[in-house]
Design an enzyme around this catalytic site. Structure first.
Site, PDB file in Angstrom:
ATOM      1  CG  HIS A  45      53.148  20.796  19.556  1.00 16.18           C
ATOM      2  ND1 HIS A  45      53.114  22.177  19.528  1.00 16.18           N
ATOM      3  CD2 HIS A  45      52.072  20.422  20.289  1.00 16.18           C
ATOM      4  CE1 HIS A  45      52.063  22.604  20.213  1.00 16.18           C
ATOM      5  NE2 HIS A  45      51.416  21.572  20.685  1.00 16.18           N
ATOM      6  CD  GLU A  84      58.773  26.685  16.398  1.00 15.60           C
ATOM      7  OE1 GLU A  84      58.055  27.234  17.224  1.00 15.60           O
ATOM      8  OE2 GLU A  84      58.877  25.450  16.329  1.00 15.60           O
ATOM      9  CG  HIS A 114      56.263  30.436  17.523  1.00 22.14           C
ATOM     10  ND1 HIS A 114      55.163  29.645  17.749  1.00 22.14           N
ATOM     11  CD2 HIS A 114      55.975  31.173  16.418  1.00 22.14           C
ATOM     12  CE1 HIS A 114      54.256  29.893  16.827  1.00 22.14           C
ATOM     13  NE2 HIS A 114      54.722  30.803  15.993  1.00 22.14           N
ATOM     14  NE  ARG A 146      49.690  33.505  21.551  1.00 27.90           N
ATOM     15  CZ  ARG A 146      48.760  32.623  21.162  1.00 27.90           C
ATOM     16  NH1 ARG A 146      48.676  31.460  21.765  1.00 27.90           N
ATOM     17  NH2 ARG A 146      47.913  32.901  20.198  1.00 27.90           N
ATOM     18  CG  HIS A 147      55.408  33.005  23.556  1.00 30.38           C
ATOM     19  ND1 HIS A 147      56.057  33.110  22.354  1.00 30.38           N
ATOM     20  CD2 HIS A 147      54.512  31.984  23.406  1.00 30.38           C
ATOM     21  CE1 HIS A 147      55.592  32.188  21.530  1.00 30.38           C
ATOM     22  NE2 HIS A 147      54.649  31.498  22.135  1.00 30.38           N
ATOM     23  CB  THR A 159      51.393  24.981  16.932  1.00 30.63           C
ATOM     24  OG1 THR A 159      52.225  26.134  17.077  1.00 30.63           O
ATOM     25  CG2 THR A 159      51.343  24.586  15.467  1.00 30.63           C
ATOM     26  NE  ARG A 179      52.081  31.031  19.364  1.00 27.24           N
ATOM     27  CZ  ARG A 179      51.077  30.410  18.745  1.00 27.24           C
ATOM     28  NH1 ARG A 179      50.198  31.138  18.057  1.00 27.24           N
ATOM     29  NH2 ARG A 179      50.962  29.106  18.770  1.00 27.24           N
ATOM     30  CG  ASN A 211      59.930  26.647  21.775  1.00 26.76           C
ATOM     31  OD1 ASN A 211      59.728  27.601  22.515  1.00 26.76           O
ATOM     32  ND2 ASN A 211      59.363  26.508  20.588  1.00 26.76           N
ATOM     33  NE  ARG A 213      52.661  39.621  38.625  1.00 30.79           N
ATOM     34  CZ  ARG A 213      53.048  39.467  39.900  1.00 30.79           C
ATOM     35  NH1 ARG A 213      54.178  40.035  40.310  1.00 30.79           N
ATOM     36  NH2 ARG A 213      52.331  38.716  40.731  1.00 30.79           N
ATOM     37  CD  GLU A 221      59.890  20.957  14.628  1.00 31.55           C
ATOM     38  OE1 GLU A 221      60.795  21.744  14.287  1.00 31.55           O
ATOM     39  OE2 GLU A 221      59.328  21.008  15.749  1.00 31.55           O
ATOM     40  CG  HIS A 223      55.686  28.276  26.856  1.00 28.77           C
ATOM     41  ND1 HIS A 223      54.634  29.113  26.556  1.00 28.77           N
ATOM     42  CD2 HIS A 223      55.716  27.352  25.881  1.00 28.77           C
ATOM     43  CE1 HIS A 223      54.033  28.674  25.456  1.00 28.77           C
ATOM     44  NE2 HIS A 223      54.682  27.624  25.028  1.00 28.77           N
TER      45      HIS A 223
HETATM   46  C1  LIG Z   1      55.335  24.797  16.314  1.00 26.05           C
HETATM   47  C2  LIG Z   1      55.271  24.299  17.703  1.00 26.05           C
HETATM   48  O1  LIG Z   1      54.763  23.258  17.982  1.00 26.05           O
HETATM   49  C3  LIG Z   1      55.843  25.115  18.786  1.00 26.05           C
HETATM   50  O2  LIG Z   1      57.154  25.296  18.587  1.00 26.05           O
HETATM   51  C4  LIG Z   1      55.151  26.441  18.868  1.00 26.05           C
HETATM   52  O3  LIG Z   1      56.036  27.393  19.392  1.00 26.05           O
HETATM   53  C5  LIG Z   1      53.958  26.252  19.762  1.00 26.05           C
HETATM   54  O4  LIG Z   1      53.428  27.499  20.030  1.00 26.05           O
HETATM   55  P1  LIG Z   1      53.586  28.061  21.524  1.00 26.05           P
HETATM   56  O5  LIG Z   1      55.037  28.011  21.869  1.00 26.05           O
HETATM   57  O6  LIG Z   1      53.026  29.444  21.414  1.00 26.05           O
HETATM   58  O7  LIG Z   1      52.785  27.121  22.397  1.00 26.05           O
HETATM   59  N1  LIG Z   2      58.320  22.911  17.186  1.00 26.69           N
HETATM   60  C1  LIG Z   2      58.090  22.332  18.495  1.00 26.69           C
HETATM   61  C2  LIG Z   2      58.761  23.153  19.548  1.00 26.69           C
HETATM   62  O1  LIG Z   2      59.587  23.996  19.251  1.00 26.69           O
HETATM   63  C3  LIG Z   2      58.446  22.932  20.966  1.00 26.69           C
HETATM   64  O2  LIG Z   2      57.098  22.553  21.145  1.00 26.69           O
HETATM   65  P1  LIG Z   2      56.646  22.319  22.684  1.00 26.69           P
HETATM   66  O3  LIG Z   2      57.591  21.293  23.267  1.00 26.69           O
HETATM   67  O4  LIG Z   2      56.767  23.635  23.375  1.00 26.69           O
HETATM   68  O5  LIG Z   2      55.241  21.802  22.583  1.00 26.69           O
END
Ligand SMILES: CC(=O)[C@@H](O)[C@H](O)COP(=O)(O)O
Ligand SMILES: NCC(=O)COP(=O)(O)O
Length: 253
Positions: A200, A79, A52, A58-59, A110, A54, A16, A27, A160, A19
């Site tokens: 997560h 996501e 994801h 935000r990202h 989440t 959103r 994922n 910035r 998931e 971040h």
């Molecule tokens: C669903 C999940 O747990 C993550 O994949 C989700 O992306 C968390 O949200 P953030 O990445 O915004 O923290």
């Molecule tokens: N669905 C979980 C994911 O994509 C990553 O979650 P995290 O490791 O960033 O908390």
């Protein structure tokens, strides 16, 4: 549809990249580029990329999704909240997979799983629309057999399991209890014929017991890997996670 990176029976790692975009957006510029991170993650052994989009962007932003679709050779797991806006974006984008996640603007991340039982009437047509477009739909849920039953009932082929409570557990006893819920839910998913993923909060410290669950096909991991990459680089961070996953799975078989 055969998709490069999906090998039956292998425990897949979805990286994922949310971040990386968090740092970029701090910035308001173009770097660090989450698409570059995705390409490096795939080179380092990621079987897929999770992003994801959103509602508050935000990202990950819309253009990141478009560029990922144009750039990566591995499946994109998109996501999204279960909203009309996001379903329309997914139908236009046609990612390999969509994972429906609960979303609140005020949350830091989440906070729980999707309430499939309570949201059945709203979710079932969305699952149908996405599936009819050839998108593999997964539902991000708590490790609750009743939610798995509901996911199966509305035609989702994949769930998931939210591993946040397990990862955030304050004590060994709490963590063991949360892990037992995940183990039982993964076994129930197999009984129902659902493909089972988990994610997560997973880290080097917490990943092994989840990776050892033989009926789990994919782990989605982001925040920890991006944090680790700040110190050792993305390739080494991913290699370390891949090694822990494979060692745990091998020891469990
Ligand atoms: C669903 C999940 O747990 C993550 O994949 C989700 O992306 C968390 O949200 P953030 O990445 O915004 O923290
Ligand atoms: N669905 C979980 C994911 O994509 C990553 O979650 P995290 O490791 O960033 O908390």
């Amino acid at each position: 549809m055969t998709v490069e990176g999906i090998v039956p029976g292998k425990l897949r790692l979805g990286v994922n990249i949310d971040h990386v975009a968090t740092v970029r957006n701090a910035r308001g510029g173009l770097t660090p580029d989450p698409v570059r991170a995705a390409l490096l993650a795939i080179e380092a052994g990621a079987d897929g990329i999770t992003a994801h989009l959103r509602e508050d962007r935000r990202h990950i932003i819309d253009s990141d999704i478009a560029r990922l679709m144009d750039s990566i050779s591995r499946p994109l797991n998109f996501e999204m909240a279960a909203t009309r806006e996001m379903v329309d974006i997914a139908l236009k984008t046609r990612p390999h997979a969509c994972c429906l996640v609960p979303e609140k603007r005020e949350e830091r991340t989440t906070e729980g799983g999707l309430d499939v039982i309570g949201g059945r009437d709203r979710l079932e047509p969305m699952v149908g629309e996405l599936a009819a477009a050839g998108i593999r739909v997964s539902l991000f849920i708590e490790a609750d057999p009743r939610q798995l039953d509901a996911a199966r009932a509305i035609g989702a082929p994949v769930v998931e399991l939210h591993t946040g409570s397990y990862c955030d557990a304050a004590s060994g006893a709490d963590r063991d209890r949360e892990l037992a819920r995940i183990v039982q839910a993964a076994a129930h998913a197999e009984v129902l014929g659902l493909e089972c993923h988990a994610g997560h909060g997973l880290s080097y410290e917490t990943v092994a017991p989840v990776a050892a669950i033989p009926t789990i096909a994919e782990l989605n991991i982001g925040h920890f890997l991006i944090g680790e990459a700040v110190f050792v680089g993305l390739e080494q961070a991913i290699a370390g996670m891949r090694r822990r996953m494979d060692d745990a799975r091998r020891a469990a078989l």
